[in-house]
Write a protein that holds these residues in place. Structure first.
Motif, PDB file in Angstrom:
ATOM      1  N   LEU A 249      57.225 -17.246 -30.010  1.00  0.00           N
ATOM      2  CA  LEU A 249      57.527 -15.925 -29.457  1.00  0.00           C
ATOM      3  C   LEU A 249      56.556 -15.576 -28.338  1.00  0.00           C
ATOM      4  CD1 LEU A 249      58.109 -13.958 -32.783  1.00  0.00           C
ATOM      5  CD2 LEU A 249      59.880 -14.497 -31.080  1.00  0.00           C
ATOM      6  N   ILE A 250      57.095 -15.050 -27.242  1.00  0.00           N
ATOM      7  CA  ILE A 250      56.274 -14.519 -26.150  1.00  0.00           C
ATOM      8  C   ILE A 250      56.899 -13.198 -25.709  1.00  0.00           C
ATOM      9  CG2 ILE A 250      55.438 -14.848 -23.797  1.00  0.00           C
ATOM     10  CD1 ILE A 250      55.363 -17.798 -24.226  1.00  0.00           C
ATOM     11  N   ASN A 251      56.068 -12.168 -25.566  1.00  0.00           N
ATOM     12  CA  ASN A 251      56.533 -10.848 -25.169  1.00  0.00           C
ATOM     13  C   ASN A 251      56.280 -10.619 -23.682  1.00  0.00           C
ATOM     14  OD1 ASN A 251      56.919  -8.016 -24.760  1.00  0.00           O
ATOM     15  ND2 ASN A 251      56.444  -7.622 -26.914  1.00  0.00           N
ATOM     16  N   TYR A 252      57.257 -10.050 -23.022  1.00  0.00           N
ATOM     17  CA  TYR A 252      57.160  -9.702 -21.598  1.00  0.00           C
ATOM     18  C   TYR A 252      55.899  -8.916 -21.294  1.00  0.00           C
ATOM     19  CZ  TYR A 252      58.291  -6.902 -17.410  1.00  0.00           C
ATOM     20  OH  TYR A 252      58.259  -6.264 -16.197  1.00  0.00           O
ATOM     21  N   ASN A 253      55.508  -8.026 -22.224  1.00  0.00           N
ATOM     22  CA  ASN A 253      54.377  -7.140 -21.929  1.00  0.00           C
ATOM     23  C   ASN A 253      53.029  -7.855 -21.901  1.00  0.00           C
ATOM     24  OD1 ASN A 253      53.524  -7.433 -24.608  1.00  0.00           O
ATOM     25  ND2 ASN A 253      54.305  -5.434 -25.268  1.00  0.00           N
ATOM     26  N   GLU A 254      53.016  -9.147 -22.239  1.00  0.00           N
ATOM     27  CA  GLU A 254      51.789  -9.923 -22.111  1.00  0.00           C
ATOM     28  C   GLU A 254      51.468 -10.234 -20.651  1.00  0.00           C
ATOM     29  OE1 GLU A 254      51.213 -13.021 -25.279  1.00  0.00           O
ATOM     30  OE2 GLU A 254      53.330 -12.585 -25.638  1.00  0.00           O
ATOM     31  N   GLY A 255      52.452 -10.093 -19.775  1.00  0.00           N
ATOM     32  CA  GLY A 255      52.243 -10.331 -18.354  1.00  0.00           C
ATOM     33  C   GLY A 255      52.527 -11.771 -17.967  1.00  0.00           C
ATOM     34  N   PRO A 256      52.925 -12.001 -16.695  1.00  0.00           N
ATOM     35  CA  PRO A 256      53.358 -13.333 -16.275  1.00  0.00           C
ATOM     36  C   PRO A 256      52.279 -14.405 -16.378  1.00  0.00           C
ATOM     37  CG  PRO A 256      53.154 -11.858 -14.387  1.00  0.00           C
ATOM     38  CD  PRO A 256      53.059 -11.010 -15.610  1.00  0.00           C
ATOM     39  N   LEU A 257      51.044 -14.072 -16.066  1.00  0.00           N
ATOM     40  CA  LEU A 257      49.998 -15.097 -16.097  1.00  0.00           C
ATOM     41  C   LEU A 257      49.665 -15.498 -17.527  1.00  0.00           C
ATOM     42  CD1 LEU A 257      47.647 -13.868 -13.238  1.00  0.00           C
ATOM     43  CD2 LEU A 257      49.509 -15.539 -13.145  1.00  0.00           C
ATOM     44  N   LYS A 258      49.640 -14.515 -18.426  1.00  0.00           N
ATOM     45  CA  LYS A 258      49.411 -14.828 -19.839  1.00  0.00           C
ATOM     46  C   LYS A 258      50.565 -15.655 -20.389  1.00  0.00           C
ATOM     47  CE  LYS A 258      46.962 -14.249 -23.641  1.00  0.00           C
ATOM     48  NZ  LYS A 258      45.581 -14.742 -23.760  1.00  0.00           N
ATOM     49  N   MET A 259      51.788 -15.321 -19.978  1.00  0.00           N
ATOM     50  CA  MET A 259      52.940 -16.098 -20.412  1.00  0.00           C
ATOM     51  C   MET A 259      52.815 -17.540 -19.946  1.00  0.00           C
ATOM     52  SD  MET A 259      56.335 -13.662 -20.197  1.00  0.00           S
ATOM     53  CE  MET A 259      56.245 -13.296 -18.460  1.00  0.00           C
ATOM     54  N   MET A 260      52.406 -17.733 -18.688  1.00  0.00           N
ATOM     55  CA  MET A 260      52.236 -19.086 -18.162  1.00  0.00           C
ATOM     56  C   MET A 260      51.162 -19.846 -18.930  1.00  0.00           C
ATOM     57  SD  MET A 260      54.277 -20.002 -15.684  1.00  0.00           S
ATOM     58  CE  MET A 260      53.363 -21.233 -14.754  1.00  0.00           C
ATOM     59  N   GLU A 261      50.051 -19.186 -19.219  1.00  0.00           N
ATOM     60  CA  GLU A 261      48.981 -19.839 -19.971  1.00  0.00           C
ATOM     61  C   GLU A 261      49.480 -20.293 -21.339  1.00  0.00           C
ATOM     62  OE1 GLU A 261      45.937 -16.908 -20.041  1.00  0.00           O
ATOM     63  OE2 GLU A 261      45.247 -17.302 -17.996  1.00  0.00           O
ATOM     64  N   LYS A 262      50.273 -19.447 -21.983  1.00  0.00           N
ATOM     65  CA  LYS A 262      50.806 -19.800 -23.304  1.00  0.00           C
ATOM     66  C   LYS A 262      51.763 -20.991 -23.215  1.00  0.00           C
ATOM     67  CE  LYS A 262      50.421 -15.638 -26.113  1.00  0.00           C
ATOM     68  NZ  LYS A 262      51.159 -14.756 -27.037  1.00  0.00           N
ATOM     69  N   VAL A 263      52.629 -20.980 -22.214  1.00  0.00           N
ATOM     70  CA  VAL A 263      53.567 -22.091 -22.057  1.00  0.00           C
ATOM     71  C   VAL A 263      52.807 -23.392 -21.826  1.00  0.00           C
ATOM     72  CG1 VAL A 263      55.381 -23.062 -20.580  1.00  0.00           C
ATOM     73  CG2 VAL A 263      55.493 -20.666 -21.282  1.00  0.00           C
ATOM     74  N   PHE A 264      51.779 -23.337 -21.013  1.00  0.00           N
ATOM     75  CA  PHE A 264      50.986 -24.536 -20.766  1.00  0.00           C
ATOM     76  C   PHE A 264      50.304 -25.026 -22.042  1.00  0.00           C
ATOM     77  CE2 PHE A 264      50.427 -23.343 -16.030  1.00  0.00           C
ATOM     78  CZ  PHE A 264      51.560 -24.072 -15.691  1.00  0.00           C
ATOM     79  N   ARG A 265      49.792 -24.103 -22.845  1.00  0.00           N
ATOM     80  CA  ARG A 265      49.144 -24.513 -24.091  1.00  0.00           C
ATOM     81  C   ARG A 265      50.156 -25.093 -25.070  1.00  0.00           C
ATOM     82  NH1 ARG A 265      45.916 -19.740 -23.602  1.00  0.00           N
ATOM     83  NH2 ARG A 265      47.094 -18.665 -25.234  1.00  0.00           N
ATOM     84  N   ILE A 266      51.309 -24.463 -25.159  1.00  0.00           N
ATOM     85  CA  ILE A 266      52.348 -24.915 -26.086  1.00  0.00           C
ATOM     86  C   ILE A 266      52.834 -26.313 -25.729  1.00  0.00           C
ATOM     87  CG2 ILE A 266      54.741 -24.491 -26.807  1.00  0.00           C
ATOM     88  CD1 ILE A 266      54.054 -21.449 -26.545  1.00  0.00           C
ATOM     89  N   THR A 267      52.970 -26.570 -24.427  1.00  0.00           N
ATOM     90  CA  THR A 267      53.552 -27.833 -23.970  1.00  0.00           C
ATOM     91  C   THR A 267      52.511 -28.887 -23.621  1.00  0.00           C
ATOM     92  OG1 THR A 267      53.626 -27.038 -21.673  1.00  0.00           O
ATOM     93  CG2 THR A 267      55.572 -26.647 -23.062  1.00  0.00           C
ATOM     94  N   GLY A 268      51.240 -28.499 -23.590  1.00  0.00           N
ATOM     95  CA  GLY A 268      50.201 -29.455 -23.219  1.00  0.00           C
ATOM     96  C   GLY A 268      50.197 -29.794 -21.744  1.00  0.00           C
ATOM     97  N   LYS A 269      50.779 -28.930 -20.912  1.00  0.00           N
ATOM     98  CA  LYS A 269      50.826 -29.156 -19.473  1.00  0.00           C
ATOM     99  C   LYS A 269      49.693 -28.406 -18.774  1.00  0.00           C
ATOM    100  CE  LYS A 269      54.623 -31.531 -19.855  1.00  0.00           C
ATOM    101  NZ  LYS A 269      54.650 -32.995 -19.607  1.00  0.00           N
ATOM    102  N   SER A 270      49.416 -28.790 -17.547  1.00  0.00           N
ATOM    103  CA  SER A 270      48.388 -28.113 -16.752  1.00  0.00           C
ATOM    104  C   SER A 270      48.733 -28.258 -15.276  1.00  0.00           C
ATOM    105  CB  SER A 270      47.006 -28.695 -17.035  1.00  0.00           C
ATOM    106  OG  SER A 270      46.959 -30.069 -16.678  1.00  0.00           O
ATOM    107  N   VAL A 271      48.073 -27.471 -14.442  1.00  0.00           N
ATOM    108  CA  VAL A 271      48.270 -27.546 -13.000  1.00  0.00           C
ATOM    109  C   VAL A 271      46.913 -27.546 -12.311  1.00  0.00           C
ATOM    110  CG1 VAL A 271      50.536 -26.425 -12.998  1.00  0.00           C
ATOM    111  CG2 VAL A 271      48.473 -25.023 -12.846  1.00  0.00           C
ATOM    112  N   THR A 272      46.898 -27.931 -11.064  1.00  0.00           N
ATOM    113  CA  THR A 272      45.664 -27.913 -10.294  1.00  0.00           C
ATOM    114  C   THR A 272      45.278 -26.470  -9.970  1.00  0.00           C
ATOM    115  OG1 THR A 272      46.816 -28.011  -8.169  1.00  0.00           O
ATOM    116  CG2 THR A 272      46.283 -30.118  -9.243  1.00  0.00           C
TER     117      THR A 272
END
Length: 327
Positions: A249-272
């Motif tokens: 679960l991810i809530n919109y009110n966490e904000g776009p950057l927090k959402m991105m951080e969570k997706v990266f942690r969940i999937t094990g992905k990262s960016v430069t």
């Protein structure tokens, strides 16, 4: 006039439309060249590609079910990194846009062909049935095929009502993380008041997709109808998250950057750092209009009898989300 696809042709071709030909499934293909999928919605990408001279020829390339599956099984395709389910108007479009900034990532935003496959039997009940799951898997492979050696990940944002096809997606991808993105129901409804999506217009999406009986559909009150739809969405989210350890679960009110951080942690992905800085810059602009700074919708009172039920379910989702400490 239709012509059979040859496997040598498909590197820069994708199937984009499912049609009924002599009571059989037929996939229409589109030449996309080296076009990346960066528009807010995939149908916008299709519209841009249709304007290419190659796609203006009177002969359209097409394939039947068997040959489409065959082609899919012979391409170098990227397995999905995550599938994003959502309740609509909850940041999913922006999330998909932010993921697509990274050129190593293929980000698919509401691919019409996926929806064609999942709802084809409802629109064409007399057409011979095929293995729906196999068809969807083929479509995902063909959309997610590597057209550049740098591509490493595939994120798929599905249409909001695809949460009711959860079992089909999960059986195809048993270990892929599923993101369940949601938002306060009153904010979702107010957004639809400004511009209503397909799921907010009674009858545009078949009622049985949502689990409605014909007599349950509220045609008179559009706000009440989308509230009923949201209730169905939230009930389905609860069922999924209570039984699926790979649903998050991810809530919109966490904000776009927090959402991105969570997706990266969940999937094990990262960016430069360079890509992350681009993500930070893009996150302040409107998801559907990248040239406009984002502003919240104006708030107004809602007079909907079922809104209390929608809030009850929303608060229950919040309790589940906030009780998870590992993400």
């Amino acid at each position: 006039m239709f012509e059979k696809i040859n496997s040598d042709l498909i590197k820069n071709w994708i199937p984009v439309k499912l049609t009924n030909s002599a009571n059989q499934w037929l996939f229409e293909w589109l030449y996309i060249g080296d076009k990346r999928f960066i528009e807010p919605f995939f149908d916008e990408t299709i519209a841009i590609c249709r304007s290419q001279p190659f796609n203006s020829k009177p002969i359209r390339l097409a394939s039947d079910f068997d040959s489409t599956v065959f082609q899919a099984n012979h391409v170098d395709s990227i397995a999905p990194s995550a599938i994003i389910f959502h309740v609509s108007r909850c940041g999913s479009t922006l999330l998909s846009q932010l993921l697509g900034i990274n050129e190593q990532c293929i980000s698919l935003a509401e691919v019409p062909l996926f929806d064609d496959i999942l709802r084809f039997h409802l629109k064409n009940p007399k057409v011979a049935q095929v293995n729906q799951r196999e068809a969807l898997n083929a479509a995902v492979k063909l959309m997610g095929k590597k057209r550049d050696e740098s591509e490493r990940s595939l994120f798929i944002k599905v249409d909001s009502w695809h949460v009711f096809f959860y079992e089909t997606y999960r059986k195809l991808y048993p270990s892929v993380p599923f993101i369940l993105l949601y938002r306060s129901p009153d904010e979702v409804i107010r957004s639809h008041q400004q511009l209503r999506g397909m799921q907010a217009a009674p009858g545009v999406i078949e009622p049985e997709v949502f689990g409605f009986k014909p007599e349950d559909v509220n045609y008179a009150n559009l706000d009440a109808y989308i509230c009923d739809v949201l209730i169905k969405y939230q009930q389905q989210f609860q069922k999924i998250v209570q039984t699926d350890i790979n649903a998050h679960l991810i809530n919109y009110n966490e904000g776009p950057l927090k959402m991105m951080e969570k997706v990266f942690r969940i999937t094990g992905k990262s960016v430069t750092d360079e890509v992350w800085n681009e993500i930070v810059e893009r996150s302040s602009f409107h998801s559907k209009h990248p040239d406009r700074k984002f502003t919240e919708e104006r708030k107004q009172e809602l007079n909907i009898s079922e809104l209390n039920m929608a809030f009850k379910l929303y608060n229950e989702l919040e309790e589940i989300r906030t009780s998870v400490t590992s993400i």
